[in-house]
Motif scaffolding. Structure first.
Motif, PDB file in Angstrom:
ATOM      1  N   ALA A 100       0.822  -1.207   0.000  1.00 52.83           N
ATOM      2  CA  ALA A 100       0.000   0.000   0.000  1.00 52.83           C
ATOM      3  C   ALA A 100       0.854   1.255   0.000  1.00 52.83           C
ATOM      4  CB  ALA A 100      -0.945  -0.003   1.204  1.00 52.83           C
ATOM      5  N   VAL A 101       1.987   1.203   0.693  1.00 53.54           N
ATOM      6  CA  VAL A 101       2.894   2.349   0.713  1.00 53.54           C
ATOM      7  C   VAL A 101       3.518   2.538  -0.668  1.00 53.54           C
ATOM      8  CG1 VAL A 101       4.999   3.328   1.728  1.00 53.54           C
ATOM      9  CG2 VAL A 101       3.374   2.054   3.162  1.00 53.54           C
ATOM     10  N   ALA A 102       3.950   1.441  -1.270  1.00 53.60           N
ATOM     11  CA  ALA A 102       4.529   1.520  -2.613  1.00 53.60           C
ATOM     12  C   ALA A 102       3.521   2.082  -3.599  1.00 53.60           C
ATOM     13  CB  ALA A 102       4.999   0.141  -3.060  1.00 53.60           C
ATOM     14  N   ASP A 103       2.283   1.613  -3.540  1.00 50.87           N
ATOM     15  CA  ASP A 103       1.249   2.068  -4.463  1.00 50.87           C
ATOM     16  C   ASP A 103       1.008   3.568  -4.305  1.00 50.87           C
ATOM     17  OD1 ASP A 103      -0.775   1.294  -6.464  1.00 50.87           O
ATOM     18  OD2 ASP A 103      -2.210   1.888  -4.928  1.00 50.87           O
ATOM     19  N   ALA A 104       0.908   4.040  -3.065  1.00 51.43           N
ATOM     20  CA  ALA A 104       0.676   5.466  -2.818  1.00 51.43           C
ATOM     21  C   ALA A 104       1.864   6.305  -3.268  1.00 51.43           C
ATOM     22  CB  ALA A 104       0.406   5.693  -1.332  1.00 51.43           C
ATOM     23  N   ALA A 105       3.072   5.797  -3.044  1.00 53.78           N
ATOM     24  CA  ALA A 105       4.274   6.530  -3.437  1.00 53.78           C
ATOM     25  C   ALA A 105       4.394   6.619  -4.952  1.00 53.78           C
ATOM     26  CB  ALA A 105       5.509   5.862  -2.843  1.00 53.78           C
ATOM     27  N   LEU A 106       4.093   5.528  -5.639  1.00 55.27           N
ATOM     28  CA  LEU A 106       4.148   5.537  -7.099  1.00 55.27           C
ATOM     29  C   LEU A 106       3.103   6.494  -7.661  1.00 55.27           C
ATOM     30  CD1 LEU A 106       4.647   1.711  -7.584  1.00 55.27           C
ATOM     31  CD2 LEU A 106       6.342   3.471  -8.157  1.00 55.27           C
ATOM     32  N   ALA A 107       1.924   6.520  -7.053  1.00 59.25           N
ATOM     33  CA  ALA A 107       0.882   7.445  -7.488  1.00 59.25           C
ATOM     34  C   ALA A 107       1.293   8.893  -7.258  1.00 59.25           C
ATOM     35  CB  ALA A 107      -0.426   7.143  -6.753  1.00 59.25           C
ATOM     36  N   ALA A 108       2.126   9.129  -6.245  1.00 62.07           N
ATOM     37  CA  ALA A 108       2.575  10.488  -5.926  1.00 62.07           C
ATOM     38  C   ALA A 108       3.745  10.943  -6.791  1.00 62.07           C
ATOM     39  CB  ALA A 108       2.964  10.570  -4.454  1.00 62.07           C
ATOM     40  N   GLY A 109       4.346  10.006  -7.546  1.00 63.06           N
ATOM     41  CA  GLY A 109       5.431  10.406  -8.439  1.00 63.06           C
ATOM     42  C   GLY A 109       6.714   9.624  -8.316  1.00 63.06           C
ATOM     43  N   ALA A 110       6.731   8.572  -7.491  1.00 59.77           N
ATOM     44  CA  ALA A 110       7.925   7.721  -7.413  1.00 59.77           C
ATOM     45  C   ALA A 110       8.027   6.867  -8.674  1.00 59.77           C
ATOM     46  CB  ALA A 110       7.872   6.831  -6.182  1.00 59.77           C
ATOM     47  N   ASP A 111       9.230   6.340  -8.922  1.00 58.40           N
ATOM     48  CA  ASP A 111       9.515   5.646 -10.177  1.00 58.40           C
ATOM     49  C   ASP A 111       9.899   4.183 -10.012  1.00 58.40           C
ATOM     50  OD1 ASP A 111       9.627   8.092 -12.111  1.00 58.40           O
ATOM     51  OD2 ASP A 111      10.864   8.666 -10.398  1.00 58.40           O
ATOM     52  N   MET A 112      10.291   3.775  -8.817  1.00 58.25           N
ATOM     53  CA  MET A 112      10.688   2.390  -8.596  1.00 58.25           C
ATOM     54  C   MET A 112      10.467   2.019  -7.145  1.00 58.25           C
ATOM     55  SD  MET A 112      14.904   2.216  -8.590  1.00 58.25           S
ATOM     56  CE  MET A 112      15.011   0.492  -8.074  1.00 58.25           C
ATOM     57  N   VAL A 113      10.568   0.727  -6.856  1.00 59.39           N
ATOM     58  CA  VAL A 113      10.369   0.208  -5.503  1.00 59.39           C
ATOM     59  C   VAL A 113      11.649  -0.469  -5.040  1.00 59.39           C
ATOM     60  CG1 VAL A 113       9.110  -1.486  -4.103  1.00 59.39           C
ATOM     61  CG2 VAL A 113       7.889  -0.112  -5.821  1.00 59.39           C
ATOM     62  N   ASN A 114      12.027  -0.203  -3.800  1.00 62.23           N
ATOM     63  CA  ASN A 114      13.192  -0.827  -3.178  1.00 62.23           C
ATOM     64  C   ASN A 114      12.693  -1.585  -1.959  1.00 62.23           C
ATOM     65  OD1 ASN A 114      15.708  -1.514  -2.214  1.00 62.23           O
ATOM     66  ND2 ASN A 114      16.295   0.551  -1.604  1.00 62.23           N
ATOM     67  N   ASP A 115      12.585  -2.910  -2.079  1.00 64.65           N
ATOM     68  CA  ASP A 115      11.993  -3.743  -1.039  1.00 64.65           C
ATOM     69  C   ASP A 115      13.085  -4.574  -0.357  1.00 64.65           C
ATOM     70  OD1 ASP A 115      10.609  -5.550   0.553  1.00 64.65           O
ATOM     71  OD2 ASP A 115       9.166  -6.121  -0.985  1.00 64.65           O
ATOM     72  N   VAL A 116      13.343  -4.276   0.905  1.00 64.98           N
ATOM     73  CA  VAL A 116      14.415  -4.967   1.628  1.00 64.98           C
ATOM     74  C   VAL A 116      14.082  -6.429   1.912  1.00 64.98           C
ATOM     75  CG1 VAL A 116      15.254  -2.834   2.691  1.00 64.98           C
ATOM     76  CG2 VAL A 116      13.589  -4.259   3.929  1.00 64.98           C
ATOM     77  N   THR A 117      12.842  -6.826   1.662  1.00 58.67           N
ATOM     78  CA  THR A 117      12.465  -8.226   1.870  1.00 58.67           C
ATOM     79  C   THR A 117      12.277  -8.981   0.557  1.00 58.67           C
ATOM     80  OG1 THR A 117      10.052  -7.933   1.896  1.00 58.67           O
ATOM     81  CG2 THR A 117      11.227  -7.516   3.952  1.00 58.67           C
ATOM     82  N   ALA A 118      12.559  -8.325  -0.566  1.00 59.26           N
ATOM     83  CA  ALA A 118      12.434  -8.973  -1.878  1.00 59.26           C
ATOM     84  C   ALA A 118      11.050  -9.605  -2.075  1.00 59.26           C
ATOM     85  CB  ALA A 118      13.539 -10.017  -2.071  1.00 59.26           C
ATOM     86  N   PHE A 119      10.005  -8.837  -1.722  1.00 57.42           N
ATOM     87  CA  PHE A 119       8.607  -9.244  -1.897  1.00 57.42           C
ATOM     88  C   PHE A 119       8.167 -10.332  -0.917  1.00 57.42           C
ATOM     89  CE2 PHE A 119       8.919  -8.247  -6.769  1.00 57.42           C
ATOM     90  CZ  PHE A 119       8.979  -6.893  -6.498  1.00 57.42           C
ATOM     91  N   ARG A 120       8.894 -10.562   0.157  1.00 59.78           N
ATOM     92  CA  ARG A 120       8.502 -11.596   1.123  1.00 59.78           C
ATOM     93  C   ARG A 120       7.557 -11.078   2.197  1.00 59.78           C
ATOM     94  NH1 ARG A 120      11.817 -12.988   4.488  1.00 59.78           N
ATOM     95  NH2 ARG A 120      13.424 -11.407   4.117  1.00 59.78           N
ATOM     96  N   PHE A 121       7.712  -9.815   2.595  1.00 65.24           N
ATOM     97  CA  PHE A 121       6.948  -9.282   3.732  1.00 65.24           C
ATOM     98  C   PHE A 121       5.469  -9.122   3.400  1.00 65.24           C
ATOM     99  CE2 PHE A 121       5.220  -5.719   6.212  1.00 65.24           C
ATOM    100  CZ  PHE A 121       5.486  -6.157   7.503  1.00 65.24           C
ATOM    101  N   ASP A 122       5.182  -8.559   2.237  1.00 67.64           N
ATOM    102  CA  ASP A 122       3.803  -8.267   1.847  1.00 67.64           C
ATOM    103  C   ASP A 122       3.497  -9.021   0.561  1.00 67.64           C
ATOM    104  OD1 ASP A 122       1.383  -7.188   0.949  1.00 67.64           O
ATOM    105  OD2 ASP A 122       1.843  -5.187   1.718  1.00 67.64           O
ATOM    106  N   PRO A 123       2.601  -9.994   0.594  1.00 67.30           N
ATOM    107  CA  PRO A 123       2.321 -10.798  -0.601  1.00 67.30           C
ATOM    108  C   PRO A 123       1.736 -10.006  -1.761  1.00 67.30           C
ATOM    109  CG  PRO A 123       0.737 -11.282   1.144  1.00 67.30           C
ATOM    110  CD  PRO A 123       1.809 -10.446   1.765  1.00 67.30           C
ATOM    111  N   GLU A 124       1.247  -8.798  -1.489  1.00 71.72           N
ATOM    112  CA  GLU A 124       0.664  -7.984  -2.558  1.00 71.72           C
ATOM    113  C   GLU A 124       1.694  -7.092  -3.255  1.00 71.72           C
ATOM    114  OE1 GLU A 124      -2.728  -5.879  -1.125  1.00 71.72           O
ATOM    115  OE2 GLU A 124      -3.749  -7.679  -0.416  1.00 71.72           O
ATOM    116  N   MET A 125       2.904  -7.023  -2.712  1.00 66.93           N
ATOM    117  CA  MET A 125       3.903  -6.102  -3.271  1.00 66.93           C
ATOM    118  C   MET A 125       4.240  -6.448  -4.715  1.00 66.93           C
ATOM    119  SD  MET A 125       5.849  -3.431  -2.849  1.00 66.93           S
ATOM    120  CE  MET A 125       6.578  -3.046  -1.250  1.00 66.93           C
ATOM    121  N   VAL A 126       4.418  -7.719  -5.015  1.00 64.36           N
ATOM    122  CA  VAL A 126       4.794  -8.110  -6.372  1.00 64.36           C
ATOM    123  C   VAL A 126       3.720  -7.698  -7.373  1.00 64.36           C
ATOM    124  CG1 VAL A 126       3.838 -10.454  -6.206  1.00 64.36           C
ATOM    125  CG2 VAL A 126       5.700  -9.974  -7.804  1.00 64.36           C
TER     126      VAL A 126
END
Length: 274
Positions: A100-126
């Motif tokens: 949800a944070v990534a989605d909101a940040a991308l909507a606000a103008g971010a360009d990429m995602v840096n996930d320290v868990t490599a998509f393990r923490f939140d199953p919806e991140m991928v």
């Protein structure tokens, strides 16, 4: 050999700098320093040598506690919007493990995602990354920040980190993320002892076998202070630059650093000499 390609439109023909901009009260090096929009804009103005800005609203340092989604969004989205409203066109990476944070940040103008868990923490991140079609950095880590430094063990740290990242790349691709959009990070300091960190740094070139650009994030971390005799994170700039130049020599594509101008100067001389 450094792979060709781009990340967020930035050519990877030489080592690129990702400048750290934490809008958190408790990050290990700069916690609380950039908690207002004005301070974020001032900090960004001092990071003009950065090729990418990495904005994070939750500390993942050893011992850190989890921040709620709402609080994290409340930290990062105003910062991203302020940068874009001020005319900053530098690509922005959102440093988060929450979809949800990534989605909101991308909507606000971010360009990429840096996930320290490599998509393990939140199953919806991928799915968020695949849906937006943006680059993502997959970092190796184990456990939770609060406990990850409690006796981390490996039989062969280099082989195990490589295998883990290979599996995460395969997972991301299987869920619709193009491999050409993925970056890998060995996760220096995340569930690693000093010996583990040094082994990974010596073997950094092995990560090119994964077929993705390699990001190195070692700036101001504890092992630099232990080896270099610098208790305070702010006093670890020379050691951080030494590690960054080692990473460049190993073919790292992106160097995630606190000290952008100093690292850029060091890389300019390194490039001229090599």
């Amino acid at each position: 050999m450094r792979a060709a390609g781009t990340v967020c439109g930035v050519a990877l023909d030489r080592p690129r700098i990702m400048g750290i901009l934490n809008v958190t009260p408790d990050s290990f090096s700069d916690g609380g320093d950039f908690s207002s929009v004005a301070s974020v804009l001032a900090r960004a103005a001092l990071m003009q040598s950065a090729d990418i800005l990495d904005i994070g609203g939750e500390s993942t340092r050893p011992g850190a506690e989890t921040v709620s989604v709402a609080e994290e969004i409340g930290r990062v989205v105003p910062a991203i919007r302020a940068l874009r409203d001020a005319g900053v066109v530098t690509p922005i990476s959102i440093d988060t493990r929450k979809a949800a944070v990534a989605d909101a940040a991308l909507a606000a103008g971010a360009d990429m995602v840096n996930d320290v868990t490599a998509f393990r923490f939140d199953p919806e991140m991928v799915d968020v990354v695949a849906g937006w079609g943006v680059p993502a950095c997959l970092m190796h880590s184990k456990g939770e920040p609060a406990t990850m430094q409690v006796n981390p063990t490996y039989t062969d740290v280099l082989a195990e980190v490589l295998a883990h990242l290979a599996e995460r790349v395969d997972f991301a691709v299987s869920r619709g993320v193009a491999q050409g959009l993925l970056v890998v990070d060995p996760g220096i300091g995340f569930a690693k002892t000093q010996a583990h960190n040094l082994t990974l740094l010596r073997g950094l070139g092995a990560f090119h076998a994964l077929g993705c650009p390699v990001l190195l994030g070692a700036s101001r971390k504890k092992f630099i202070g232990v080896i270099g005799g610098a208790d305070l994170a702010a006093d670890r700039v020379p050691g951080s630059i030494a590690v960054a130049l080692h990473g460049a020599a190993q073919g790292a594509h992106i160097l995630r650093v606190h000290d952008v101008a100093a690292t850029a100067q060091a890389l300019a001389l390194w490039g001229a000499l090599n």
